[in-house]
Design a protein around this motif. Structure first.
Motif, PDB file in Angstrom:
ATOM      1  N   GLN A 229      -2.873   0.093   8.524  1.00 33.11           N
ATOM      2  CA  GLN A 229      -1.659  -0.712   8.469  1.00 33.11           C
ATOM      3  C   GLN A 229      -0.392   0.107   8.685  1.00 33.11           C
ATOM      4  N   SER A 230      -0.386   1.349   8.151  1.00 31.33           N
ATOM      5  CA  SER A 230       0.840   2.147   8.199  1.00 31.33           C
ATOM      6  C   SER A 230       0.684   3.478   8.921  1.00 31.33           C
ATOM      7  N   GLY A 231      -0.524   3.755   9.424  1.00 31.89           N
ATOM      8  CA  GLY A 231      -0.757   5.015  10.117  1.00 31.89           C
ATOM      9  C   GLY A 231      -0.826   6.175   9.142  1.00 31.89           C
ATOM     10  N   MET A 232      -0.941   7.371   9.705  1.00 33.86           N
ATOM     11  CA  MET A 232      -1.038   8.559   8.861  1.00 33.86           C
ATOM     12  C   MET A 232       0.251   8.798   8.077  1.00 33.86           C
ATOM     13  N   GLY A 233       1.382   8.327   8.629  1.00 37.12           N
ATOM     14  CA  GLY A 233       2.627   8.465   7.885  1.00 37.12           C
ATOM     15  C   GLY A 233       2.571   7.727   6.561  1.00 37.12           C
ATOM     16  N   GLY A 234       1.939   6.544   6.575  1.00 34.82           N
ATOM     17  CA  GLY A 234       1.782   5.797   5.329  1.00 34.82           C
ATOM     18  C   GLY A 234       0.856   6.492   4.360  1.00 34.82           C
ATOM     19  N   VAL A 235      -0.192   7.132   4.888  1.00 34.01           N
ATOM     20  CA  VAL A 235      -1.099   7.884   4.019  1.00 34.01           C
ATOM     21  C   VAL A 235      -0.373   9.062   3.382  1.00 34.01           C
ATOM     22  N   VAL A 236       0.405   9.792   4.188  1.00 30.00           N
ATOM     23  CA  VAL A 236       1.155  10.924   3.652  1.00 30.00           C
ATOM     24  C   VAL A 236       2.145  10.458   2.596  1.00 30.00           C
ATOM     25  N   ALA A 237       2.847   9.354   2.868  1.00 27.75           N
ATOM     26  CA  ALA A 237       3.805   8.833   1.888  1.00 27.75           C
ATOM     27  C   ALA A 237       3.105   8.452   0.593  1.00 27.75           C
ATOM     28  N   GLU A 238       1.901   7.878   0.712  1.00 31.93           N
ATOM     29  CA  GLU A 238       1.151   7.504  -0.485  1.00 31.93           C
ATOM     30  C   GLU A 238       0.738   8.738  -1.277  1.00 31.93           C
ATOM     31  N   VAL A 239       0.314   9.777  -0.550  1.00 30.61           N
ATOM     32  CA  VAL A 239      -0.086  11.018  -1.213  1.00 30.61           C
ATOM     33  C   VAL A 239       1.093  11.630  -1.966  1.00 30.61           C
ATOM     34  N   LEU A 240       2.274  11.583  -1.364  1.00 36.11           N
ATOM     35  CA  LEU A 240       3.446  12.217  -1.962  1.00 36.11           C
ATOM     36  C   LEU A 240       3.900  11.522  -3.241  1.00 36.11           C
ATOM     37  N   THR A 241       3.426  10.300  -3.482  1.00 35.93           N
ATOM     38  CA  THR A 241       3.795   9.616  -4.719  1.00 35.93           C
ATOM     39  C   THR A 241       2.901  10.026  -5.888  1.00 35.93           C
ATOM     40  N   ARG A 242       1.890  10.838  -5.616  1.00 38.58           N
ATOM     41  CA  ARG A 242       0.951  11.223  -6.675  1.00 38.58           C
ATOM     42  C   ARG A 242       1.404  12.495  -7.359  1.00 38.58           C
ATOM     43  N   ASN A 243       0.529  13.041  -8.245  1.00 46.45           N
ATOM     44  CA  ASN A 243       0.995  14.145  -9.094  1.00 46.45           C
ATOM     45  C   ASN A 243       1.281  15.403  -8.293  1.00 46.45           C
ATOM     46  N   ALA A 244       2.059  16.311  -8.900  1.00 46.64           N
ATOM     47  CA  ALA A 244       2.547  17.503  -8.207  1.00 46.64           C
ATOM     48  C   ALA A 244       1.414  18.420  -7.772  1.00 46.64           C
ATOM     49  N   LYS A 245       0.352  18.493  -8.585  1.00 48.35           N
ATOM     50  CA  LYS A 245      -0.763  19.378  -8.243  1.00 48.35           C
ATOM     51  C   LYS A 245      -1.413  18.939  -6.938  1.00 48.35           C
ATOM     52  N   LEU A 246      -1.664  17.641  -6.793  1.00 50.75           N
ATOM     53  CA  LEU A 246      -2.286  17.139  -5.575  1.00 50.75           C
ATOM     54  C   LEU A 246      -1.359  17.320  -4.388  1.00 50.75           C
ATOM     55  N   VAL A 247      -0.062  17.075  -4.587  1.00 43.56           N
ATOM     56  CA  VAL A 247       0.899  17.225  -3.501  1.00 43.56           C
ATOM     57  C   VAL A 247       0.941  18.671  -3.022  1.00 43.56           C
ATOM     58  N   ALA A 248       0.952  19.631  -3.964  1.00 44.03           N
ATOM     59  CA  ALA A 248       1.003  21.046  -3.602  1.00 44.03           C
ATOM     60  C   ALA A 248      -0.258  21.453  -2.832  1.00 44.03           C
ATOM     61  N   LEU A 249      -1.410  21.039  -3.339  1.00 45.65           N
ATOM     62  CA  LEU A 249      -2.664  21.383  -2.659  1.00 45.65           C
ATOM     63  C   LEU A 249      -2.746  20.728  -1.290  1.00 45.65           C
ATOM     64  N   PHE A 250      -2.289  19.487  -1.223  1.00 44.49           N
ATOM     65  CA  PHE A 250      -2.271  18.789   0.057  1.00 44.49           C
ATOM     66  C   PHE A 250      -1.384  19.541   1.044  1.00 44.49           C
ATOM     67  N   GLY A 251      -0.238  20.026   0.580  1.00 46.16           N
ATOM     68  CA  GLY A 251       0.665  20.775   1.455  1.00 46.16           C
ATOM     69  C   GLY A 251       0.053  22.070   1.945  1.00 46.16           C
ATOM     70  N   ILE A 252      -0.622  22.791   1.051  1.00 47.33           N
ATOM     71  CA  ILE A 252      -1.240  24.065   1.434  1.00 47.33           C
ATOM     72  C   ILE A 252      -2.319  23.848   2.481  1.00 47.33           C
ATOM     73  N   TRP A 253      -3.194  22.871   2.226  1.00 49.47           N
ATOM     74  CA  TRP A 253      -4.287  22.658   3.176  1.00 49.47           C
ATOM     75  C   TRP A 253      -3.807  21.993   4.466  1.00 49.47           C
ATOM     76  N   THR A 254      -2.688  21.293   4.408  1.00 50.18           N
ATOM     77  CA  THR A 254      -2.088  20.786   5.638  1.00 50.18           C
ATOM     78  C   THR A 254      -1.576  21.947   6.484  1.00 50.18           C
ATOM     79  N   ALA A 255      -0.963  22.945   5.836  1.00 49.74           N
ATOM     80  CA  ALA A 255      -0.480  24.123   6.562  1.00 49.74           C
ATOM     81  C   ALA A 255      -1.648  24.893   7.179  1.00 49.74           C
ATOM     82  N   ILE A 256      -2.750  25.021   6.430  1.00 47.63           N
ATOM     83  CA  ILE A 256      -3.941  25.694   6.969  1.00 47.63           C
ATOM     84  C   ILE A 256      -4.467  24.932   8.176  1.00 47.63           C
ATOM     85  N   HIS A 257      -4.530  23.606   8.043  1.00 46.44           N
ATOM     86  CA  HIS A 257      -5.028  22.781   9.143  1.00 46.44           C
ATOM     87  C   HIS A 257      -4.106  22.887  10.351  1.00 46.44           C
TER      88      HIS A 257
END
Length: 461
Positions: free
Chosen positions: A335-363
């Motif tokens: 419905q919202s594309g990957m941008g919507g998924v990223v926005a949804e992820v960013l609303t979650r806790n700081a630990k998940l956001v930080a890990l998501f950011g690190i592994w996004t940079a690796i990817h």
């Protein structure tokens, strides 16, 4: 010191460094997965947080509960054999923890196999270490050994097949080695028995070998026949003899089911509304709704390429993020594309956001390295060694075959994660080293008894 002597010492030093790096990577891998195994013990439900894991466990229990007279039919009527048979054997012997340990061992073997391959083809400790480290920290390598899924098995056999065929066409050989060809194609056949996603790989590789190595056409054709004799011909013949059906066997992951899933998405219906659909009706539906059909392909391609897999690893498996009951990442993505998924992820806790950011940079680094390597390969395509093309064919064919699935998830690239790590390592650090692989072999050994072969350090005879 003359420049040639200095280069010889550098090559010898690179060779000496390769073994400690391998030991470090192995120790790091074991340490990480020992911690994850402890998590598995403390949270037994984690084992079933993989794609179709609950259904697969039901197949395993059904197979183990079947009597001696019914077990053959139970096995033959549950889809492709590698989807559950190896799990059932291990489960019968040692339960879920033996399955996990076996899959960790397979992933470690894959790591060391690909590291050794990169060390030989590059002669560079930096490139080999980079490829090995990327394999260790890629989401599929971290996640799949601990789940009731088939990715670790598929990846191991796919890498055995790919590396063997690369060895078969090695530059130092006058003609491809039949023994390596047969080993490689037999491994690819076994891989496709686990995930039919690999069925097209032997066909495409054989087409390349027939044109690239005319003198080995006989061996290439025999190897291809061996691959398809291993699977699917042997399985289909066995089913015909014992259950009277010449197909692969129906399951909730076969082509008819996956076509129905995609049809549901095209028509914006709840998933599993259609149930099953044959190929011709699906083609008619896709032609009737071309925009919606291509929209599903676009969303799947976006997910397959750009999704770092961090949310599945840290949010769903390790439970670092809270996922509401009934929440669907697929629905958000469609419905919202990957941008919507990223926005949804960013609303979650700081630990998940930080890990998501690190592994996004690796990817992102992996994608950049792969893109740079591909540019080098296209630019200097005539001077590329054969193994480069073998790797590219396996990566592209596996990725495209994944679109036969009705729901293309990021983990459909798990099978070729090690090869993506190889390409990324070359792209990040090799510069034009990739294109230098076709230079003539030096016939003068260096002071360490080694001589330089394109893409290889080997002992002088």
């Amino acid at each position: 010191m003359p420049r040639s002597d200095q280069r010889q010492l550098q090559l010898a030093d690179e060779r000496v460094r390769l073994v400690p790096i391998a030991l470090f990577l192995g120790a790091l891998f074991i340490g990480i997965h020992a911690c994850l195994f402890y998590f598995d013990v403390t949270d037994p439900a984690a084992f079933l947080r993989g794609d179709r894991a609950i259904d697969r466990l039901a197949h395993v229990h059904g197979l183990l509960a079947a009597g001696s007279s019914a077990i053959i039919h139970a096995a033959l009527d549950s889809g492709v054999p590698g989807d559950f048979l190896q799990h059932a054997v291990l489960y019968a012997i040692g339960g879920r923890y033996l399955v996990i340990v076996a899959q960790i061992a397979l992933q470690l073997f894959t790591l060391l196999l690909v590291y050794s391959f990169v060390a030989r083809t590059s002669g560079s400790a930096k490139i080999a270490a980079t490829a090995g480290m990327l394999i260790v920290i890629m989401p599929g390598s971290l996640l799949n050994p601990h789940l009731l899924v088939t990715e670790a098995w598929f990846t191991a056999l796919l890498m055995i097949g790919t590396v063997s065929i690369c060895e078969a066409v090695d530059a130092k050989r006058d003609a491809p080695s039949p023994a390596y060809l047969y080993l490689g194609f037999a491994s690819l056949g076994l891989a496709s028995a686990i995930r039919p996603q690999g069925l097209l790989i032997p066909l495409v590789l054989t087409t390349y070998l027939l044109f690239a190595f005319p003198k080995a056409r006989g061996a290439s054709l025999k190897a291809a026949l061996l691959a398809y004799a291993v699977f699917p011909l042997s399985w289909m013949t066995l089913r015909f003899l014992l259950v009277g059906d010449f197909g692969l066997g129906s399951s909730n992951a076969d082509l008819a089911t996956n076509l129905a899933f995609r049809a549901d998405r095209i028509l914006s219906l709840p998933l599993d509304s259609t149930g099953r659909m044959d190929l011709l009706p699906f083609i008619h539906l896709a032609l009737s709704h071309p925009l919606a059909f291509f929209n599903t392909l676009y969303a799947d391609a976006f997910n397959l390429i750009l999704n770092p897999g961090a949310n599945h690893l840290f949010g769903y498996y390790l439970q670092f993020g809270e996922t509401p009951n009934g929440f669907s990442w697929l629905k958000v993505r469609d419905q919202s594309g990957m941008g919507g998924v990223v926005a949804e992820v960013l609303t979650r806790n700081a630990k998940l956001v930080a890990l998501f950011g690190i592994w996004t940079a690796i990817h992102a680094a992996v994608l950049f390295g792969v893109a740079r390597a591909c540019i080098e390969i296209v630019r200097d395509r005539r001077s590329m060694p054969p193994w480069i093309w073998i790797v590219m064919i396996v990566v592209v064919t596996t990725a495209l075959s994944g679109f036969a699935a009705g729901l293309v998830r990021w983990n459909l690239r798990s099978g070729v994660e090690p090869l993506l790590a190889v390409l990324a390592a070359y792209g990040l650090f090799a510069g034009n080293l990739v294109s230098s692989r076709s230079q003539p072999v030096s016939s003068i050994p260096d002071a360490s008894g080694l001589y330089r072969d394109p893409g290889r350090l080997k002992h002088a005879e």
